[in-house]
Design a protein around this motif. Structure first.
Motif, mmCIF file in Angstrom:
data_model
loop_
_atom_site.group_PDB
_atom_site.id
_atom_site.type_symbol
_atom_site.label_atom_id
_atom_site.label_comp_id
_atom_site.label_asym_id
_atom_site.label_seq_id
_atom_site.Cartn_x
_atom_site.Cartn_y
_atom_site.Cartn_z
ATOM 1 N N THR A 70 0.836 -1.209 0.000
ATOM 2 C CA THR A 70 0.000 0.000 0.000
ATOM 3 C C THR A 70 0.873 1.263 0.000
ATOM 4 N N GLN A 71 1.973 1.219 0.741
ATOM 5 C CA GLN A 71 2.888 2.363 0.724
ATOM 6 C C GLN A 71 3.503 2.539 -0.665
ATOM 7 N N GLY A 72 3.799 1.419 -1.331
ATOM 8 C CA GLY A 72 4.329 1.477 -2.686
ATOM 9 C C GLY A 72 3.331 2.064 -3.668
ATOM 10 N N LEU A 73 2.057 1.690 -3.532
ATOM 11 C CA LEU A 73 1.012 2.221 -4.421
ATOM 12 C C LEU A 73 0.810 3.722 -4.193
ATOM 13 N N LYS A 74 0.849 4.131 -2.928
ATOM 14 C CA LYS A 74 0.715 5.557 -2.623
ATOM 15 C C LYS A 74 1.916 6.325 -3.178
ATOM 16 N N ALA A 75 3.096 5.719 -3.093
ATOM 17 C CA ALA A 75 4.299 6.362 -3.633
ATOM 18 C C ALA A 75 4.194 6.530 -5.144
ATOM 19 N N ILE A 76 3.619 5.524 -5.845
ATOM 20 C CA ILE A 76 3.419 5.619 -7.296
ATOM 21 C C ILE A 76 2.478 6.782 -7.612
ATOM 22 N N ALA A 77 1.388 6.890 -6.841
ATOM 23 C CA ALA A 77 0.412 7.963 -7.068
ATOM 24 C C ALA A 77 1.064 9.340 -6.943
ATOM 25 N N LYS A 78 1.910 9.502 -5.917
ATOM 26 C CA LYS A 78 2.560 10.797 -5.706
ATOM 27 C C LYS A 78 3.669 11.037 -6.726
ATOM 28 N N GLU A 79 4.444 10.003 -7.015
ATOM 29 C CA GLU A 79 5.579 10.144 -7.932
ATOM 30 C C GLU A 79 5.123 10.485 -9.340
ATOM 31 N N LEU A 80 4.082 9.768 -9.823
ATOM 32 C CA LEU A 80 3.604 9.990 -11.187
ATOM 33 C C LEU A 80 2.489 11.037 -11.253
ATOM 34 N N ASP A 81 2.050 11.520 -10.071
ATOM 35 C CA ASP A 81 1.008 12.548 -9.981
ATOM 36 C C ASP A 81 -0.270 12.101 -10.690
ATOM 37 N N ILE A 82 -0.731 10.908 -10.329
ATOM 38 C CA ILE A 82 -1.944 10.326 -10.912
ATOM 39 C C ILE A 82 -2.773 9.684 -9.803
ATOM 40 N N PRO A 83 -4.092 9.528 -10.019
ATOM 41 C CA PRO A 83 -4.870 8.724 -9.073
ATOM 42 C C PRO A 83 -4.613 7.231 -9.309
ATOM 43 N N VAL A 84 -4.452 6.480 -8.220
ATOM 44 C CA VAL A 84 -4.287 5.030 -8.298
ATOM 45 C C VAL A 84 -5.473 4.383 -7.601
ATOM 46 N N ILE A 85 -6.195 3.525 -8.324
ATOM 47 C CA ILE A 85 -7.325 2.782 -7.754
ATOM 48 C C ILE A 85 -6.878 1.340 -7.549
ATOM 49 N N ALA A 86 -6.879 0.882 -6.303
ATOM 50 C CA ALA A 86 -6.478 -0.490 -5.989
ATOM 51 C C ALA A 86 -7.675 -1.243 -5.429
ATOM 52 N N LEU A 87 -7.995 -2.379 -6.037
ATOM 53 C CA LEU A 87 -9.084 -3.206 -5.538
ATOM 54 C C LEU A 87 -8.582 -4.040 -4.370
ATOM 55 N N SER A 88 -9.486 -4.382 -3.438
ATOM 56 C CA SER A 88 -9.085 -5.137 -2.262
ATOM 57 C C SER A 88 -10.203 -6.080 -1.835
ATOM 58 N N GLN A 89 -9.807 -7.241 -1.341
ATOM 59 C CA GLN A 89 -10.766 -8.195 -0.810
ATOM 60 C C GLN A 89 -11.137 -7.824 0.617
ATOM 61 N N LEU A 90 -12.334 -8.232 1.042
ATOM 62 C CA LEU A 90 -12.777 -8.048 2.422
ATOM 63 C C LEU A 90 -12.731 -9.384 3.152
ATOM 64 N N SER A 91 -12.581 -9.323 4.456
ATOM 65 C CA SER A 91 -12.536 -10.557 5.254
ATOM 66 C C SER A 91 -13.925 -11.201 5.338
ATOM 67 N N ARG A 92 -13.956 -12.460 5.721
ATOM 68 C CA ARG A 92 -15.223 -13.211 5.766
ATOM 69 C C ARG A 92 -16.135 -12.791 6.919
ATOM 70 N N GLN A 93 -15.625 -11.964 7.822
ATOM 71 C CA GLN A 93 -16.456 -11.598 8.969
ATOM 72 C C GLN A 93 -17.711 -10.834 8.534
ATOM 73 N N VAL A 94 -17.701 -10.275 7.324
ATOM 74 C CA VAL A 94 -18.899 -9.609 6.793
ATOM 75 C C VAL A 94 -20.067 -10.580 6.735
ATOM 76 N N GLU A 95 -19.776 -11.819 6.327
ATOM 77 C CA GLU A 95 -20.840 -12.806 6.141
ATOM 78 C C GLU A 95 -21.481 -13.218 7.455
ATOM 79 N N ASN A 96 -20.792 -13.008 8.570
ATOM 80 C CA ASN A 96 -21.306 -13.439 9.875
ATOM 81 C C ASN A 96 -22.223 -12.413 10.525
ATOM 82 N N ARG A 97 -22.348 -11.235 9.915
ATOM 83 C CA ARG A 97 -23.215 -10.206 10.492
ATOM 84 C C ARG A 97 -24.571 -10.211 9.815
ATOM 85 N N GLU A 98 -25.570 -9.768 10.560
ATOM 86 C CA GLU A 98 -26.906 -9.678 9.970
ATOM 87 C C GLU A 98 -26.940 -8.583 8.905
ATOM 88 N N ASP A 99 -26.328 -7.431 9.224
ATOM 89 C CA ASP A 99 -26.191 -6.350 8.248
ATOM 90 C C ASP A 99 -24.893 -6.594 7.480
#
Length: 496
Positions: free
Chosen positions: A368-397
């Motif tokens: 993540t620090q590397g991706l942020k460094a790329i965004a600042k170095e190249l002066d561009i927005p960087v969109i990084a997709l990320s997985q979520l943990s399974r604990q979402v499935e255990n909640r009612e909401d």
């Protein structure tokens, strides 16, 4: 002596004196600083001690720099006490050499030109040394030294060298800052209001974010089947399709609308990603494309969409398990060769750290620090997709929150924006009651009608704006997100 001849002699083992340098320029610049310390302020952002070729000059500059930064006088007399025992200075005549430097001082107005010359010659010497290092490392055939890694390392070193020497901004007047602020506001006004960044093509999302901003790291997270990749490809397609080049406010050529998009697809192949984009453009369901179940009319529409998008500035790299260092090097290369306005990484957990770490949390932190460094170095927005943990499935909401991010500490800390894709329809489909329970089935159908074809983008963090939710339309067959047909007030106010 020509640069080519110098390079050949050095590579062949010539003496360091053949390296490009100008001792006289160094002497005159040092003399100017010793006679007028104010000159240092004009050249401090450009010249550092290591840029001087003569080692004695490096040490003289270091001592003068240390005194000037303490608001003390740096002159031949004051420097004498610090350098009297310097063997290199003794060889040049001792403290009398400092007086000689002051006597050869240039006019103050020429100091910047001499500083630029010293810096440029230093860069040339570094280029020669870098060439020698690359040659020497390539000559040593080692089992663990991959040639491709050597190429990445050499490219990083070259890019780093090329980015050095830019003058620091320092203080700017309020007038200048206000002018820049007005320029940004004018850009937003010219784009139809509300946008100071690059538009995603999704009006409600753009209103909330103000577009995609340079140097920002945006995390787009969600559970499997929520549509993370679909939303990312939609944004990539919208940005690339809207691309227009023109003259920027600073007079240079660049993207005045939309942008050039780089897409690192570490999970899907380039062909699969292209098929998704063409499915959206041609409005032919992606599963029909995959199975080849197309009518003649649909296939013609699919081919026409492919032809129409031939010149679309969207570049895909589907190399699996890329280390963050290689990803950065390829992004730099793309910007240098074709330009780059938006970078998308699908997805973060599939990027490898440059070096093995003792824990996965530390590895993700490096990424993540590397991706942020790329965004600042190249002066561009960087969109990084990320997985979520399974604990979402255990909640009612099932609505995700920041704590659901895998290894969430570093991701949440480094990101400027964190967004979650949530489709309630996906979970409602799995709550279908048995056919014998008519009352429950009727309630389920009513609930399904309310959430059918809708998706929610939850903005859980935004460093420069509000958090909240944005509702989008989602067409599963085309894997396409689009704007909901809603009426907004002139100011674009939203409730969430």
């Amino acid at each position: 002596m020509s640069e080519v001849r110098v390079l050949r002699e050095v590579v062949a083992g010539a003496t360091p004196d053949t390296l490009p340098h100008n001792v006289e320029a160094e002497q005159q610049l040092l003399g100017a600083i010793l006679t007028n310390n104010d000159i240092y302020d004009r050249i401090s952002a450009l010249v550092k001690p290591e840029h001087f070729f003569e080692p004695v000059h490096q040490r003289i500059f270091e001592v003068a720099l240390a005194r000037i930064q303490k608001n003390a006088l740096a002159s031949p007399v004051t420097l004498k006490a610090y350098l009297e025992e310097d063997e290199g200075l003794k060889a040049l005549g001792g403290p009398a050499y400092l007086a000689h430097l002051a006597g050869t001082a240039i006019a103050a107005y020429a100091a910047r030109d001499y500083a630029q010359m010293i810096y440029d010659l230093s860069v040339r010497r570094e280029l020669i040394r870098l060439g020698q290092d690359v040659s020497a490392r390539a000559s040593e055939v080692a089992v663990h030294d991959d040639p491709r890694e050597q190429i990445v390392a050499a490219e990083q070193a070259l890019y780093k060298l090329g980015e050095q020497g830019h003058a620091e901004r320092g203080f700017v007047s309020f007038l200048k800052a206000a002018h820049d602020a007005v320029s940004i506001a004018n850009a937003a006004y010219q784009r139809g209001g509300g946008l100071s960044g690059i538009g995603t093509g999704l009006a409600d999302l753009d209103r909330k974010l103000g577009g995609l901003h340079p140097s920002d790291l945006l995390i787009l997270a969600g559970r499997p089947s929520m549509g993370k990749t679909a939303l990312a490809t939609n944004i990539a397609f919208n940005v690339a399709r809207a691309h227009r080049r023109g003259r920027l406010p600073d007079g240079t050529e660049g993207s005045v609308q939309g942008g050039v998009v780089g897409f690192f697809s570490l999970e899907m192949s380039a062909e699969q990603l292209a098929a998704r984009i063409l499915s959206e453009a041609s409005e032919v369901p992606s599963e029909q494309i995959r199975r080849g179940e197309l009518s003649e009319h649909e296939f013609r529409r699919f081919v026409e969409a492919a032809k129409a998008l031939e010149t679309c500035p969207l570049y895909i790299d589907d190399t699996p398990a890329l280390p963050i260092s290689a990803l950065a090097a390829r992004a730099r290369r793309l910007k240098r060769t074709h330009g780059l306005d938006v970078l998308i990484v699908d997805y973060l957990q599939l990027v490898r750290p440059a070096t093995a770490r003792d824990s996965r949390v530390n590895e993700v932190s490096e990424i993540t620090q590397g991706l942020k460094a790329i965004a600042k170095e190249l002066d561009i927005p960087v969109i990084a997709l990320s997985q979520l943990s399974r604990q979402v499935e255990n909640r009612e909401d099932k609505r995700p929150q920041l704590s659901d991010l895998r290894e969430s500490g570093s991701i949440e800390q480094d990101a400027d924006v964190v967004m979650f894709v949530f489709r309630e329809e996906y979970y409602k489909e799995r709550e279908k009651p048995g056919e014998h329970d008519l009352e429950a089935t009727a309630k389920w159908q009513q609930a399904m009608e309310q959430v059918h074809g809708r998706a929610e983008v939850i903005i859980g963090k935004q460093r420069h704006g509000p958090i909240g939710s944005v509702m989008l339309a989602f067409e599963g067959q085309l894997t396409r997100f689009s704007n909901l047909e809603q009426h907004h007030s002139p100011r674009g106010d939203e409730s969430f």
